[in-house]
Design a protein around this motif. Structure first.
Motif, PDB file in Angstrom:
ATOM      1  N   TRP A  37      36.925 153.137  -3.166  1.00  0.00           N
ATOM      2  CA  TRP A  37      35.946 152.817  -2.136  1.00  0.00           C
ATOM      3  C   TRP A  37      34.676 153.648  -2.319  1.00  0.00           C
ATOM      4  CZ3 TRP A  37      34.483 155.534   2.557  1.00  0.00           C
ATOM      5  CH2 TRP A  37      33.679 154.768   3.413  1.00  0.00           C
ATOM      6  N   ASP A  38      34.836 154.921  -2.700  1.00  0.00           N
ATOM      7  CA  ASP A  38      33.680 155.776  -2.953  1.00  0.00           C
ATOM      8  C   ASP A  38      32.849 155.217  -4.110  1.00  0.00           C
ATOM      9  OD1 ASP A  38      32.119 158.038  -2.266  1.00  0.00           O
ATOM     10  OD2 ASP A  38      33.000 159.168  -3.922  1.00  0.00           O
ATOM     11  N   ALA A  39      33.513 154.711  -5.138  1.00  0.00           N
ATOM     12  CA  ALA A  39      32.793 154.099  -6.264  1.00  0.00           C
ATOM     13  C   ALA A  39      32.049 152.842  -5.803  1.00  0.00           C
ATOM     14  CB  ALA A  39      33.760 153.761  -7.393  1.00  0.00           C
ATOM     15  N   LEU A  40      32.686 152.031  -4.977  1.00  0.00           N
ATOM     16  CA  LEU A  40      32.019 150.842  -4.446  1.00  0.00           C
ATOM     17  C   LEU A  40      30.795 151.233  -3.615  1.00  0.00           C
ATOM     18  CD1 LEU A  40      35.098 148.673  -3.345  1.00  0.00           C
ATOM     19  CD2 LEU A  40      33.706 148.415  -5.418  1.00  0.00           C
ATOM     20  N   ALA A  55      29.092 158.412 -11.998  1.00  0.00           N
ATOM     21  CA  ALA A  55      30.059 159.511 -12.096  1.00  0.00           C
ATOM     22  C   ALA A  55      29.544 160.726 -11.331  1.00  0.00           C
ATOM     23  CB  ALA A  55      30.313 159.860 -13.560  1.00  0.00           C
ATOM     24  N   THR A  56      28.277 161.035 -11.513  1.00  0.00           N
ATOM     25  CA  THR A  56      27.672 162.162 -10.796  1.00  0.00           C
ATOM     26  C   THR A  56      27.708 161.924  -9.285  1.00  0.00           C
ATOM     27  OG1 THR A  56      26.235 162.645 -12.671  1.00  0.00           O
ATOM     28  CG2 THR A  56      25.551 163.509 -10.530  1.00  0.00           C
ATOM     29  N   ALA A  57      27.373 160.711  -8.872  1.00  0.00           N
ATOM     30  CA  ALA A  57      27.329 160.379  -7.445  1.00  0.00           C
ATOM     31  C   ALA A  57      28.703 160.445  -6.792  1.00  0.00           C
ATOM     32  CB  ALA A  57      26.728 158.985  -7.247  1.00  0.00           C
ATOM     33  N   GLU A  62      32.392 161.465 -16.484  1.00  0.00           N
ATOM     34  CA  GLU A  62      32.042 160.122 -16.932  1.00  0.00           C
ATOM     35  C   GLU A  62      33.295 159.365 -17.383  1.00  0.00           C
ATOM     36  OE1 GLU A  62      28.506 158.189 -19.632  1.00  0.00           O
ATOM     37  OE2 GLU A  62      28.474 160.351 -19.304  1.00  0.00           O
ATOM     38  N   GLN A  63      34.207 160.066 -18.039  1.00  0.00           N
ATOM     39  CA  GLN A  63      35.450 159.443 -18.510  1.00  0.00           C
ATOM     40  C   GLN A  63      36.299 158.970 -17.322  1.00  0.00           C
ATOM     41  OE1 GLN A  63      37.873 161.957 -20.939  1.00  0.00           O
ATOM     42  NE2 GLN A  63      39.397 160.383 -21.323  1.00  0.00           N
ATOM     43  N   ALA A  64      36.434 159.813 -16.304  1.00  0.00           N
ATOM     44  CA  ALA A  64      37.220 159.441 -15.122  1.00  0.00           C
ATOM     45  C   ALA A  64      36.587 158.248 -14.414  1.00  0.00           C
ATOM     46  CB  ALA A  64      37.343 160.618 -14.163  1.00  0.00           C
ATOM     47  N   PHE A  65      35.253 158.249 -14.314  1.00  0.00           N
ATOM     48  CA  PHE A  65      34.591 157.114 -13.666  1.00  0.00           C
ATOM     49  C   PHE A  65      34.796 155.844 -14.485  1.00  0.00           C
ATOM     50  CE2 PHE A  65      31.391 154.055 -12.655  1.00  0.00           C
ATOM     51  CZ  PHE A  65      31.488 154.020 -11.272  1.00  0.00           C
TER      52      PHE A  65
END
Length: 139
Positions: A37-40, A55-57, A62-65
């Motif tokens: 949800w945070d990514a959305l 990824a920063t936000a 970057e890999q995890a994102f």
């Protein structure tokens, strides 16, 4: 002095943990997680953003994102489009918009409960202090 600072640090971490656990548990009822949800939310705030900026936000590598975005793509919640150069842009799908909006309602209810012990003035003061504390990170 150092004992008081350590206690403050632990209290902030404990509040964050309690809030995250409660929101994540409630989001499970609509078939998503706090990380998803945070990514959305991040993609909604910055349509077309790169994986690096997202990824920063979302406070991830970057890999995890990238792994998370792959799961969102497989669920048809986001789409990736070619951008400038090698950049890949991220956008919400209609299904992603629906999950995002459902998540807002769930999170609002959970957070209202989490902060129910604080008055409106106390919540505003806490927000002001936390914004001051993190101001240099936001730039």
């Amino acid at each position: 002095m150092h004992h008081e600072l350590q206690e403050l640090g632990r209290a902030v971490k404990q509040a964050q943990y309690r809030q995250h656990r409660a929101v994540d548990s409630a989001l499970a009822t609509i078939g998503t997680t706090l990380a998803q949800w945070d990514a959305l939310r991040a993609i909604s705030r910055s349509p077309g953003a790169s994986a690096r900026s997202l990824a920063t936000a979302t406070f991830q590598s970057e890999q995890a994102f990238g792994t998370l975005a792959g799961r969102l793509l497989a669920q048809d919640l986001i789409e990736r489009r070619p951008g400038h150069g090698r950049r890949i842009e991220h956008h919400l799908t209609p299904a992603g918009e629906q999950v995002l909006n459902a998540g807002h309602a769930v999170a609002d209810a959970v957070l209202a409960d989490c902060y129910a012990g604080l008055s409106t003035v106390e919540r505003a003061a806490l927000l002001t202090l936390l914004r001051r504390f993190t101001a240099d990170e936001d730039t």
